[in-house]
Design a protein around this motif. Structure first.
Motif, short mmCIF file in Angstrom:
data_model
loop_
_atom_site.label_atom_id
_atom_site.label_comp_id
_atom_site.label_asym_id
_atom_site.label_seq_id
_atom_site.Cartn_x
_atom_site.Cartn_y
_atom_site.Cartn_z
N GLU A 105 -6.63 2.76 5.20
CA GLU A 105 -6.84 3.62 4.03
C GLU A 105 -6.06 3.13 2.82
O GLU A 105 -6.56 3.16 1.70
CB GLU A 105 -6.48 5.07 4.35
N LEU A 106 -4.83 2.68 3.03
CA LEU A 106 -4.04 2.16 1.91
C LEU A 106 -4.66 0.89 1.35
O LEU A 106 -4.69 0.68 0.14
CB LEU A 106 -2.60 1.91 2.34
N ASN A 107 -5.19 0.03 2.22
CA ASN A 107 -5.86 -1.18 1.74
C ASN A 107 -7.12 -0.85 0.95
O ASN A 107 -7.43 -1.51 -0.03
CB ASN A 107 -6.20 -2.11 2.91
N ARG A 108 -7.85 0.16 1.40
CA ARG A 108 -9.07 0.58 0.70
C ARG A 108 -8.78 1.14 -0.70
O ARG A 108 -9.62 1.07 -1.58
CB ARG A 108 -9.82 1.64 1.51
N ALA A 109 -7.60 1.70 -0.89
CA ALA A 109 -7.24 2.32 -2.17
C ALA A 109 -7.03 1.27 -3.27
O ALA A 109 -6.99 1.61 -4.44
CB ALA A 109 -5.99 3.17 -2.02
N GLU A 110 -6.89 0.02 -2.88
CA GLU A 110 -6.72 -1.09 -3.81
C GLU A 110 -5.54 -0.91 -4.76
O GLU A 110 -5.60 -1.32 -5.91
CB GLU A 110 -8.01 -1.37 -4.58
N SER A 123 -0.02 -3.39 -0.57
CA SER A 123 0.20 -1.99 -0.94
C SER A 123 1.34 -1.37 -0.16
O SER A 123 1.92 -0.39 -0.59
CB SER A 123 -1.08 -1.18 -0.69
N HIS A 124 1.66 -1.94 1.00
CA HIS A 124 2.70 -1.33 1.82
C HIS A 124 3.24 -2.33 2.83
O HIS A 124 2.57 -3.32 3.16
CB HIS A 124 2.16 -0.09 2.55
N LEU A 125 4.42 -2.05 3.29
CA LEU A 125 5.05 -2.82 4.35
C LEU A 125 5.52 -1.81 5.39
O LEU A 125 6.10 -0.78 5.04
CB LEU A 125 6.23 -3.62 3.82
N LEU A 126 5.28 -2.09 6.64
CA LEU A 126 5.66 -1.19 7.72
C LEU A 126 6.65 -1.91 8.61
O LEU A 126 6.41 -3.03 9.05
CB LEU A 126 4.42 -0.79 8.51
N TYR A 127 7.78 -1.27 8.84
CA TYR A 127 8.76 -1.80 9.77
C TYR A 127 9.21 -0.67 10.67
O TYR A 127 9.92 0.24 10.23
CB TYR A 127 9.96 -2.42 9.05
N ASN A 143 -1.07 8.04 -5.72
CA ASN A 143 -2.31 7.91 -4.96
C ASN A 143 -2.01 7.48 -3.52
O ASN A 143 -2.54 8.05 -2.57
CB ASN A 143 -3.23 6.90 -5.65
N GLU A 144 -1.14 6.50 -3.37
CA GLU A 144 -0.77 6.04 -2.04
C GLU A 144 -0.05 7.14 -1.26
O GLU A 144 -0.28 7.32 -0.05
CB GLU A 144 0.12 4.80 -2.13
N MET A 145 0.82 7.89 -1.93
CA MET A 145 1.54 8.98 -1.26
C MET A 145 0.58 10.05 -0.74
O MET A 145 0.79 10.60 0.34
CB MET A 145 2.57 9.61 -2.20
N LYS A 146 -0.46 10.36 -1.50
CA LYS A 146 -1.45 11.34 -1.03
C LYS A 146 -2.12 10.86 0.24
O LYS A 146 -2.32 11.63 1.18
CB LYS A 146 -2.52 11.58 -2.12
N ILE A 147 -2.46 9.57 0.28
CA ILE A 147 -3.08 9.00 1.48
C ILE A 147 -2.12 9.09 2.66
O ILE A 147 -2.49 9.53 3.76
CB ILE A 147 -3.49 7.53 1.23
N VAL A 148 -0.86 8.72 2.44
CA VAL A 148 0.15 8.75 3.51
C VAL A 148 0.36 10.18 4.00
O VAL A 148 0.41 10.43 5.21
CB VAL A 148 1.48 8.13 3.03
N GLN A 149 0.45 11.14 3.08
CA GLN A 149 0.66 12.53 3.48
C GLN A 149 -0.52 13.06 4.28
O GLN A 149 -0.34 13.74 5.29
CB GLN A 149 0.89 13.40 2.25
N THR A 150 -1.73 12.75 3.85
CA THR A 150 -2.93 13.23 4.54
C THR A 150 -2.98 12.70 5.97
O THR A 150 -3.17 13.47 6.92
CB THR A 150 -4.21 12.81 3.78
N ILE A 151 -2.82 11.41 6.13
CA ILE A 151 -2.93 10.82 7.47
C ILE A 151 -1.73 11.21 8.33
O ILE A 151 -1.88 11.51 9.52
CB ILE A 151 -3.10 9.29 7.38
#
Length: 168
Positions: A105-110, A123-127, A143-151
């Protein structure tokens, strides 16, 4: 190293960079097994490995033990329906797989930052249980935070707000 490369590129090219650091609260303990199973299916893992993980998680249980001076009482096995055992070699892999839908989803948000000479935005790094969001500006981060909160809400994983930060 990736963060440093992005920072150096922004500094060299005089570009804006916005970053949010998110810490998932008890991340490994929170992920529902049903979500892990769905996520494994998304990445087309060999069916024998999927079956192994599914059958293993069905057997994960614990018991409550109460010791007094007179006796030791023990509960019946309590089946665990969420959480990934930390320390197990599969733990980081299963947690990362569980967050693949978030990555998609984050990749799709461009949104994100594009390093000079590459076509792809980061768009993000996960560790492990930490997530770093990268954006060109505050609107991208929102925009990214909304995606993160939703998922995150969907898979019932909470943030440790005391360990979160942002810089614009």
């Amino acid at each position: 190293m990736i963060s440093k490369a992005i920072y150096e590129d922004c500094r060299r090219r005089n570009k804006n960079l916005s970053i949010v650091w998110i810490d998932y609260q008890k991340a490994f303990d929170s992920v529902p097994h049903s979500w892990v199973e769905k996520s494994i299916g998304f990445v087309e893992v060999n069916s024998k490995i999927v079956r192994f993980c599914k059958l293993s998680m069905e057997k994960w249980n614990t018991r409550l033990i109460l010791k007094t001076k007179q006796e030791v009482m023990q509960s019946q096995p309590i089946q665990l329906r969420r959480g990934i055992f930390q320390g197990d070699f599969l733990s980081p892999l299963l947690f990362s797989i569980a967050l693949i839908p978030l990555t998609n989803e984050l990749n799709r948000a461009e949104c994100g930052s594009q390093v000079h000479g590459t076509e792809r935005k980061i768009s993000h790094l996960l560790y492990m249980d930490d997530l770093r969001l990268l954006g060109r500006n505050e609107n991208h981060l929102k925009n990214e935070m909304k995606i993160v909160q939703t998922i995150s809400k969907y898979i019932i994983v909470n943030f440790d707000l005391g360990k979160c930060a942002r810089i614009i």
